[in-house]
Design a protein around this motif. Structure first.
Motif, PDB file in Angstrom:
ATOM      1  N   HIS A 126       0.819  -1.218   0.000  1.00 36.82           N
ATOM      2  CA  HIS A 126       0.000   0.000   0.000  1.00 36.82           C
ATOM      3  C   HIS A 126       0.856   1.273   0.000  1.00 36.82           C
ATOM      4  CE1 HIS A 126      -3.305  -2.718   0.690  1.00 36.82           C
ATOM      5  NE2 HIS A 126      -2.718  -3.175   1.779  1.00 36.82           N
ATOM      6  N   VAL A 127       1.857   1.263  -0.864  1.00 35.06           N
ATOM      7  CA  VAL A 127       2.681   2.453  -1.074  1.00 35.06           C
ATOM      8  C   VAL A 127       2.426   2.958  -2.492  1.00 35.06           C
ATOM      9  CG1 VAL A 127       5.037   3.322  -1.357  1.00 35.06           C
ATOM     10  CG2 VAL A 127       4.471   1.843   0.576  1.00 35.06           C
ATOM     11  N   ALA A 128       2.185   4.244  -2.616  1.00 38.03           N
ATOM     12  CA  ALA A 128       1.936   4.839  -3.920  1.00 38.03           C
ATOM     13  C   ALA A 128       3.109   5.732  -4.312  1.00 38.03           C
ATOM     14  CB  ALA A 128       0.646   5.665  -3.897  1.00 38.03           C
ATOM     15  N   VAL A 129       3.441   5.719  -5.583  1.00 42.16           N
ATOM     16  CA  VAL A 129       4.451   6.640  -6.105  1.00 42.16           C
ATOM     17  C   VAL A 129       3.726   7.907  -6.560  1.00 42.16           C
ATOM     18  CG1 VAL A 129       6.140   7.031  -7.936  1.00 42.16           C
ATOM     19  CG2 VAL A 129       6.059   4.829  -6.765  1.00 42.16           C
ATOM     20  N   LEU A 130       4.205   9.066  -6.099  1.00 44.55           N
ATOM     21  CA  LEU A 130       3.544  10.336  -6.392  1.00 44.55           C
ATOM     22  C   LEU A 130       4.186  11.084  -7.557  1.00 44.55           C
ATOM     23  CD1 LEU A 130       3.048  11.646  -2.736  1.00 44.55           C
ATOM     24  CD2 LEU A 130       1.491  10.251  -4.119  1.00 44.55           C
ATOM     25  N   GLU A 131       5.513  11.042  -7.628  1.00 45.78           N
ATOM     26  CA  GLU A 131       6.198  11.763  -8.698  1.00 45.78           C
ATOM     27  C   GLU A 131       7.654  11.319  -8.760  1.00 45.78           C
ATOM     28  OE1 GLU A 131       7.791  15.889  -6.785  1.00 45.78           O
ATOM     29  OE2 GLU A 131       5.604  15.748  -7.067  1.00 45.78           O
ATOM     30  N   VAL A 132       8.298  11.694  -9.849  1.00 50.52           N
ATOM     31  CA  VAL A 132       9.730  11.463 -10.036  1.00 50.52           C
ATOM     32  C   VAL A 132      10.400  12.816 -10.163  1.00 50.52           C
ATOM     33  CG1 VAL A 132      11.470  10.610 -11.656  1.00 50.52           C
ATOM     34  CG2 VAL A 132       9.482   9.196 -11.104  1.00 50.52           C
ATOM     35  N   LEU A 133      11.515  12.997  -9.456  1.00 49.56           N
ATOM     36  CA  LEU A 133      12.222  14.275  -9.480  1.00 49.56           C
ATOM     37  C   LEU A 133      13.691  14.048  -9.824  1.00 49.56           C
ATOM     38  CD1 LEU A 133      12.377  17.354  -8.915  1.00 49.56           C
ATOM     39  CD2 LEU A 133      12.890  16.768  -6.524  1.00 49.56           C
ATOM     40  N   ILE A 134      14.143  14.591 -10.948  1.00 47.47           N
ATOM     41  CA  ILE A 134      15.576  14.606 -11.276  1.00 47.47           C
ATOM     42  C   ILE A 134      16.149  15.794 -10.528  1.00 47.47           C
ATOM     43  CG2 ILE A 134      17.279  14.738 -13.130  1.00 47.47           C
ATOM     44  CD1 ILE A 134      15.128  13.594 -14.990  1.00 47.47           C
ATOM     45  N   SER A 135      16.818  15.503  -9.431  1.00 47.23           N
ATOM     46  CA  SER A 135      17.090  16.520  -8.422  1.00 47.23           C
ATOM     47  C   SER A 135      18.453  17.180  -8.491  1.00 47.23           C
ATOM     48  CB  SER A 135      16.912  15.897  -7.025  1.00 47.23           C
ATOM     49  OG  SER A 135      17.749  14.754  -6.892  1.00 47.23           O
ATOM     50  N   ASP A 136      19.439  16.528  -9.099  1.00 51.25           N
ATOM     51  CA  ASP A 136      20.787  17.091  -9.028  1.00 51.25           C
ATOM     52  C   ASP A 136      21.648  16.568 -10.171  1.00 51.25           C
ATOM     53  OD1 ASP A 136      22.827  18.636  -8.076  1.00 51.25           O
ATOM     54  OD2 ASP A 136      22.981  17.637  -6.134  1.00 51.25           O
ATOM     55  N   LEU A 137      22.728  17.277 -10.426  1.00 54.59           N
ATOM     56  CA  LEU A 137      23.713  16.877 -11.421  1.00 54.59           C
ATOM     57  C   LEU A 137      25.086  17.199 -10.859  1.00 54.59           C
ATOM     58  CD1 LEU A 137      24.472  15.921 -14.282  1.00 54.59           C
ATOM     59  CD2 LEU A 137      24.187  18.284 -15.060  1.00 54.59           C
ATOM     60  N   LYS A 138      25.871  16.161 -10.597  1.00 48.64           N
ATOM     61  CA  LYS A 138      27.199  16.345 -10.012  1.00 48.64           C
ATOM     62  C   LYS A 138      28.234  15.629 -10.861  1.00 48.64           C
ATOM     63  CE  LYS A 138      25.388  16.490  -5.267  1.00 48.64           C
ATOM     64  NZ  LYS A 138      25.394  15.792  -3.940  1.00 48.64           N
ATOM     65  N   VAL A 147      26.942  13.383 -13.522  1.00 50.96           N
ATOM     66  CA  VAL A 147      26.063  12.280 -13.116  1.00 50.96           C
ATOM     67  C   VAL A 147      24.744  12.851 -12.594  1.00 50.96           C
ATOM     68  CG1 VAL A 147      25.766  10.297 -11.597  1.00 50.96           C
ATOM     69  CG2 VAL A 147      28.027  10.816 -12.534  1.00 50.96           C
ATOM     70  N   PHE A 148      23.633  12.352 -13.159  1.00 52.98           N
ATOM     71  CA  PHE A 148      22.317  12.794 -12.716  1.00 52.98           C
ATOM     72  C   PHE A 148      21.874  12.000 -11.489  1.00 52.98           C
ATOM     73  CE2 PHE A 148      20.975  15.619 -16.080  1.00 52.98           C
ATOM     74  CZ  PHE A 148      21.752  15.245 -17.164  1.00 52.98           C
ATOM     75  N   TYR A 149      21.157  12.676 -10.598  1.00 50.87           N
ATOM     76  CA  TYR A 149      20.585  12.054  -9.410  1.00 50.87           C
ATOM     77  C   TYR A 149      19.081  12.330  -9.404  1.00 50.87           C
ATOM     78  CZ  TYR A 149      25.403  11.660  -7.760  1.00 50.87           C
ATOM     79  OH  TYR A 149      26.737  11.349  -7.650  1.00 50.87           O
ATOM     80  N   SER A 150      18.331  11.389  -8.881  1.00 50.15           N
ATOM     81  CA  SER A 150      16.879  11.578  -8.846  1.00 50.15           C
ATOM     82  C   SER A 150      16.276  10.962  -7.591  1.00 50.15           C
ATOM     83  CB  SER A 150      16.229  10.972 -10.096  1.00 50.15           C
ATOM     84  OG  SER A 150      16.355   9.574 -10.082  1.00 50.15           O
ATOM     85  N   LYS A 151      15.022  11.297  -7.378  1.00 51.88           N
ATOM     86  CA  LYS A 151      14.279  10.780  -6.232  1.00 51.88           C
ATOM     87  C   LYS A 151      12.909  10.295  -6.702  1.00 51.88           C
ATOM     88  CE  LYS A 151      16.481  14.117  -3.094  1.00 51.88           C
ATOM     89  NZ  LYS A 151      17.339  13.141  -2.403  1.00 51.88           N
ATOM     90  N   ILE A 152      12.465   9.209  -6.084  1.00 54.34           N
ATOM     91  CA  ILE A 152      11.101   8.727  -6.289  1.00 54.34           C
ATOM     92  C   ILE A 152      10.313   9.130  -5.053  1.00 54.34           C
ATOM     93  CG2 ILE A 152       9.640   6.725  -6.709  1.00 54.34           C
ATOM     94  CD1 ILE A 152      12.109   5.267  -7.773  1.00 54.34           C
ATOM     95  N   VAL A 153       9.340   9.991  -5.228  1.00 58.08           N
ATOM     96  CA  VAL A 153       8.544  10.481  -4.100  1.00 58.08           C
ATOM     97  C   VAL A 153       7.362   9.541  -3.884  1.00 58.08           C
ATOM     98  CG1 VAL A 153       7.272  12.433  -3.139  1.00 58.08           C
ATOM     99  CG2 VAL A 153       9.239  12.845  -4.658  1.00 58.08           C
ATOM    100  N   CYS A 154       7.276   8.978  -2.680  1.00 59.59           N
ATOM    101  CA  CYS A 154       6.262   7.969  -2.361  1.00 59.59           C
ATOM    102  C   CYS A 154       5.423   8.383  -1.164  1.00 59.59           C
ATOM    103  CB  CYS A 154       6.927   6.626  -2.063  1.00 59.59           C
ATOM    104  SG  CYS A 154       8.050   6.031  -3.326  1.00 59.59           S
ATOM    105  N   LEU A 166      18.473  21.894 -15.316  1.00 64.50           N
ATOM    106  CA  LEU A 166      18.203  22.309 -16.688  1.00 64.50           C
ATOM    107  C   LEU A 166      19.186  23.368 -17.162  1.00 64.50           C
ATOM    108  CD1 LEU A 166      14.346  22.536 -17.349  1.00 64.50           C
ATOM    109  CD2 LEU A 166      16.046  21.212 -18.587  1.00 64.50           C
ATOM    110  N   SER A 167      19.574  24.262 -16.253  1.00 61.32           N
ATOM    111  CA  SER A 167      20.519  25.317 -16.618  1.00 61.32           C
ATOM    112  C   SER A 167      21.876  24.739 -16.991  1.00 61.32           C
ATOM    113  CB  SER A 167      20.684  26.312 -15.455  1.00 61.32           C
ATOM    114  OG  SER A 167      19.465  26.963 -15.181  1.00 61.32           O
ATOM    115  N   GLU A 168      22.277  23.687 -16.299  1.00 58.85           N
ATOM    116  CA  GLU A 168      23.592  23.109 -16.531  1.00 58.85           C
ATOM    117  C   GLU A 168      23.606  22.122 -17.684  1.00 58.85           C
ATOM    118  OE1 GLU A 168      27.107  20.676 -14.082  1.00 58.85           O
ATOM    119  OE2 GLU A 168      25.401  21.569 -13.012  1.00 58.85           O
ATOM    120  N   ALA A 169      22.560  21.287 -17.793  1.00 55.61           N
ATOM    121  CA  ALA A 169      22.588  20.200 -18.773  1.00 55.61           C
ATOM    122  C   ALA A 169      21.559  20.339 -19.884  1.00 55.61           C
ATOM    123  CB  ALA A 169      22.377  18.866 -18.062  1.00 55.61           C
TER     124      ALA A 169
END
Length: 208
Positions: free
Chosen positions: A72-84, A87-94, A128-131
């Protein structure tokens, strides 16, 4: 933190890295594009979900969805949060209904899972500004490529026109519906989802 909505624009073989694919995301409210290099397995998983193909055996991202639904866990959104360092980093918001939490993930996995839950994809301005690539830049590059092609044609002193690119083979119109259905089952069994998508499209045309 302002989130910028993205949409999937395309998926193609990477010209820079053999065996990899370029996932092209577009800014919904602007003209910037965000290309991300992903692996073959993740590209396949994203492609079959976009094409609405059901594999015979669940892929890892299908398993994640089934497990999340069972607990009973729902995924709400996907966020590409950082670029270091490239390398891209992201989060799955649940959410479990009571609390909202984030899972760190590679963008390719996050997007493959997000597609299965039908949730929006976001990024932030710093990424977006960087990549990001502005659409007008892509148009200019395309024009340059066309000019280069014209020059190559002029330099060809053979007197023969340049050969036309080969068209991808489509399922033959002479093949019966039963045979197409068998071909589809065989392609799915071999997990050749690209061919399965073409056969499915042919079946849809005939049944339509």
């Amino acid at each position: 933190m302002k989130k910028i909505p993205l949409e999937i624009l395309g998926l193609s073989s990477s010209q820079s890295q053999s065996g990899s694919f370029a996932l092209i995301l577009g800014e919904k409210t602007g003209n910037r594009r965000l290309p991300i290099i992903i692996g073959m397995f993740e590209a396949q998983s994203i492609a079959i979900q976009i094409e609405k193909i059901s594999p015979n055996r669940p892929l890892t991202h299908d398993l994640f969805k089934s497990f999340a639904e069972q607990v009973h866990v729902a995924v709400l959104e996907v966020l590409i949060s950082d670029l270091k360092e490239g390398v891209f980093y992201s989060k799955i918001v649940c959410s479990d209904g009571a609390t909202t939490f984030e899972l760190d993930s590679r963008p390719s996995d996050a997007i493959a899972i997000g597609l299965r839950f039908g949730v929006p994809i976001f990024t932030v301005e710093s990424v977006l500004s960087e990549a990001g690539i502005i659409l007008s830049d892509l148009d200019e590059n395309a024009d340059e490529d066309e000019d280069d092609t014209d020059d190559e044609d002029e330099d060809d002193d053979s007197g023969r026109p340049a050969p036309a690119p080969a068209e991808p083979r489509e399922p033959s119109g002479q093949v019966s519906l039963d045979e197409l259905t068998k071909m589809l089952a065989q392609a799915l069994e071999r997990e050749d989802y690209e061919k399965a998508a073409k056969i499915r499209d042919e079946l849809n045309k005939r049944n339509g």
